[in-house]
Design an enzyme around this catalytic site. Sequence first.
Site, PDB file in Angstrom:
ATOM      1  N   GLY A  52       0.789  -1.106  -0.036  1.00 50.07           N
ATOM      2  CA  GLY A  52       0.096  -0.058  -0.011  1.00 50.07           C
ATOM      3  C   GLY A  52       1.000   1.369  -0.203  1.00 50.07           C
TER       4      GLY A  52
ATOM      5  N   GLY B 255       0.322  12.218 -37.514  1.00 46.82           N
ATOM      6  CA  GLY B 255      -0.600  12.354 -36.394  1.00 46.82           C
ATOM      7  C   GLY B 255       0.223  13.151 -35.091  1.00 46.82           C
ATOM      8  CB  ALA B 256       3.839  13.524 -34.233  1.00 44.42           C
TER       9      ALA B 256
HETATM   10  C1  HXC Z   1       4.578  -5.033  10.452  1.00 40.49           C
HETATM   11  C2  HXC Z   1       6.546  -4.947   9.816  1.00 40.49           C
HETATM   12  C3  HXC Z   1       6.189  -4.581   8.550  1.00 40.49           C
HETATM   13  C4  HXC Z   1       4.788  -4.810   8.117  1.00 40.49           C
HETATM   14  C5  HXC Z   1       8.246  -4.593   8.594  1.00 40.49           C
HETATM   15  N1  HXC Z   1       8.004  -4.630   9.836  1.00 40.49           N
HETATM   16  N2  HXC Z   1       7.280  -4.603   7.948  1.00 40.49           N
HETATM   17  N3  HXC Z   1       5.674  -5.077  10.929  1.00 40.49           N
HETATM   18  N4  HXC Z   1       3.833  -5.319   9.561  1.00 40.49           N
HETATM   19  N5  HXC Z   1       4.345  -4.772   7.004  1.00 40.49           N
HETATM   20  C6  HXC Z   1       8.764  -4.591  10.818  1.00 40.49           C
HETATM   21  C7  HXC Z   1       9.718  -5.735  11.256  1.00 40.49           C
HETATM   22  O1  HXC Z   1       9.121  -6.957  11.705  1.00 40.49           O
HETATM   23  C8  HXC Z   1      10.839  -5.261  11.963  1.00 40.49           C
HETATM   24  O2  HXC Z   1      10.410  -5.035  13.286  1.00 40.49           O
HETATM   25  C9  HXC Z   1      10.857  -3.638  11.419  1.00 40.49           C
HETATM   26  O3  HXC Z   1       9.754  -3.461  10.822  1.00 40.49           O
HETATM   27  C10 HXC Z   1      11.795  -3.457  10.362  1.00 40.49           C
HETATM   28  O4  HXC Z   1      11.944  -4.440   9.504  1.00 40.49           O
HETATM   29  P1  HXC Z   1      13.107  -5.243   8.955  1.00 40.49           P
HETATM   30  O5  HXC Z   1      12.636  -6.320   7.913  1.00 40.49           O
HETATM   31  O6  HXC Z   1      13.916  -5.927  10.124  1.00 40.49           O
HETATM   32  O7  HXC Z   1      13.746  -4.391   7.943  1.00 40.49           O
HETATM   33  P2  HXC Z   1      14.477  -4.238   6.681  1.00 40.49           P
HETATM   34  O8  HXC Z   1      15.422  -5.298   6.712  1.00 40.49           O
HETATM   35  O9  HXC Z   1      15.057  -3.108   6.319  1.00 40.49           O
HETATM   36  O10 HXC Z   1      13.338  -4.569   5.641  1.00 40.49           O
HETATM   37  C11 HXC Z   1      12.379  -3.712   5.351  1.00 40.49           C
HETATM   38  C12 HXC Z   1      11.185  -4.386   4.452  1.00 40.49           C
HETATM   39  C13 HXC Z   1      10.725  -5.814   5.078  1.00 40.49           C
HETATM   40  C14 HXC Z   1      11.806  -4.534   3.057  1.00 40.49           C
HETATM   41  C15 HXC Z   1      10.060  -3.451   4.477  1.00 40.49           C
HETATM   42  O11 HXC Z   1      10.521  -5.372   6.432  1.00 40.49           O
HETATM   43  C16 HXC Z   1       9.566  -6.320   4.312  1.00 40.49           C
HETATM   44  O12 HXC Z   1       9.534  -6.866   3.391  1.00 40.49           O
HETATM   45  N6  HXC Z   1       8.599  -5.934   5.021  1.00 40.49           N
HETATM   46  C17 HXC Z   1       7.077  -6.727   4.500  1.00 40.49           C
HETATM   47  C18 HXC Z   1       6.745  -5.783   3.172  1.00 40.49           C
HETATM   48  C19 HXC Z   1       5.278  -6.296   2.871  1.00 40.49           C
HETATM   49  O13 HXC Z   1       5.252  -7.373   2.300  1.00 40.49           O
HETATM   50  N7  HXC Z   1       4.143  -5.699   3.293  1.00 40.49           N
HETATM   51  C20 HXC Z   1       3.009  -5.888   2.978  1.00 40.49           C
HETATM   52  C21 HXC Z   1       2.581  -5.362   1.712  1.00 40.49           C
HETATM   53  S1  HXC Z   1       0.874  -5.643   1.224  1.00 40.49           S
HETATM   54  P3  HXC Z   1      11.456  -4.846  14.644  1.00 40.49           P
HETATM   55  O14 HXC Z   1      10.401  -5.159  15.583  1.00 40.49           O
HETATM   56  O15 HXC Z   1      12.322  -5.809  14.311  1.00 40.49           O
HETATM   57  O16 HXC Z   1      12.038  -3.219  14.448  1.00 40.49           O
HETATM   58  C22 HXC Z   1       0.133  -4.349   1.578  1.00 40.49           C
HETATM   59  C23 HXC Z   1      -1.227  -4.233   1.326  1.00 40.49           C
HETATM   60  C24 HXC Z   1      -1.893  -2.958   0.626  1.00 40.49           C
HETATM   61  O17 HXC Z   1       0.681  -3.368   1.790  1.00 40.49           O
HETATM   62  C25 HXC Z   1      -2.282  -3.303  -0.686  1.00 40.49           C
HETATM   63  C26 HXC Z   1      -2.913  -1.956  -1.127  1.00 40.49           C
HETATM   64  C27 HXC Z   1      -3.423  -2.020  -2.702  1.00 40.49           C
END
Ligand code: HXC
Length: 513
Positions: free
Chosen positions: A169, A403-404
């Site tokens: 999102g 067209g351009a």
């Molecule tokens: C809850 C999350 C989180 C999430 C990260 N964290 N993403 N917590 N929900 N979506 C938390 C981790 O648990 C961790 O907590 C802290 O944030 C840092 O994350 P890391 O993974 O340690 O950091 P990093 O290695 O820098 O990687 C960052 C990242 C990765 C690439 C963003 O965290 C990641 O891939 N997250 C998931 C991304 C994702 O798939 N999100 C959902 C998308 S779906 P702590 O406690 O250790 O600090 C979506 C639906 C909406 O958004 C669609 C609308 C159309």
Amino acid sequence: MHEEKLKKLYELKNLAESGGGKERIEAQHSKGKLTARERIDLLVDEGSFIELDKYVTHRGDDPETQKFYGDGVITGFGSINGRKIFVFAYDFTVLGGSLGEMASKKIVKIMDRAIKVGAPLIGIIDSGGARIQEGVMSLDGYGDIFYRNTTASGIIPQITASIGPCAGGAVYSPAMTDFVIMVENIGQMFVTGPEVVKEVLSEDVSFEELGGTSTHATKSGVAHMVAANEYECMEKIKKLITFLPQNNLQEPPSLETNDDPNRLDPSLIDMLPENPYQPYDIKSIITSIIDDKEFFEIHETFASNIIVGFARMGGKTVGIVSNQPMFLAGVLDIDSSNKAARFIRFCDSFNIPIITLVDTPGYLPGSDQEQNGIIRHGSKLLYAYCEATVPKITCIIGKAYGGAYIAMGSKNLKTDINFAWPTAEIAVLGPEAAITIIHRRELKSSLDAKTIKKKLADEFRKKFANPYIAAEKGIIDQVIDPMETRTMIIGALNSLSGKREIGPWKKHGNINL
Ligand code: HXC
């Protein structure tokens, strides 16, 4: 008497301002990233930021999810060079800047306020997307944000800075804003990250390849600008704002300039090569005619065969759309049509006159373009020009074929004033292509087809590919000496101030997306 109460306030304030805690802030810094608060401080005028909802915490069902004041996003308002703006910045140190129900309510609150008062909205994104622990409520929150992005579109400028991972999102909302600026090596935007891509598609791809600036600023076009670092990113946002009005009911601000509106540039004619097939950089023509050579380019490295960006002429903001013969000879293709159409629609929404410079051999033919939808995408450019009611001024410099010619702000698209240089070549087809068709039989039977073709093409160029036939018919309003381009365009702009054009009522058009 109230000391205790004040003490508590300051304790909570300090706690809230420490985000995810010292360790996570250090981790953020060690990645070469600033914290959300440091980013806002860089963006707004000193002392102007007023934060809202500092003490909001999540109310998700998972008892294991730690509560942090602010809930992973800092929201509020302040000013940039004295102009009111609303801002939200995801705090990656709190649950990875993920978006839950309460964080979304905070963002929605300031979006609603920005729309109501008509002030630009800036989002600073560093977020893991939907907060997994809050399930459907985080999806619900994104839905609310997308709705506001759409409501705000065309009412207030919306600008996104992508400074960190932006997932799920956290990329769709930016995509609905007007401008996305990514910071090199830090900003990454993807719908799902490399791990999921590997799992679902067995594809090995790095973060940078999947969603870095090399992808989004050159191939996908998601990013409109790239900054080398966070400081430059904030400076670019501040600069961009100087060209824009606060909202769709205002005119963009004027800026006093010492650059004489009647300045002539006799060197302009020589910037165009004599050989029409020799590439040249049309940016030198753009910078020559605008105020103080100050051109703020958008989408510089994406679809470089067309140039779009902001400048001022006679102190007033204009949007420049120009073919760029330096890349792909300045043809119109899928990406360049999308790029220019979106820019034109932005200018039209925010009362910014559109200046079009034309030197293009036409739409790019071929199976790749056809299969990928040049008809659908290319016609967006026509739609955008036709729909725009702001002052529109076109100047044909070189080639304007087929067209351009029509698509690049021709008279029939209700462009207000159309100039042409004496070097303009307006025709249905370029001389060589035209000759091949209309003299097909003659060329086929000739022993020296090459020489005859050249001779016929030269004749065609002289006879048809010039601005005077169009000028005789009033389709070109004036053929001008190149050196007076600046003064003629500023004069035209002045004559068009106060332009009003109201079409028949409709709910909205159905642009061929
Ligand atoms: C809850 C999350 C989180 C999430 C990260 N964290 N993403 N917590 N929900 N979506 C938390 C981790 O648990 C961790 O907590 C802290 O944030 C840092 O994350 P890391 O993974 O340690 O950091 P990093 O290695 O820098 O990687 C960052 C990242 C990765 C690439 C963003 O965290 C990641 O891939 N997250 C998931 C991304 C994702 O798939 N999100 C959902 C998308 S779906 P702590 O406690 O250790 O600090 C979506 C639906 C909406 O958004 C669609 C609308 C159309």
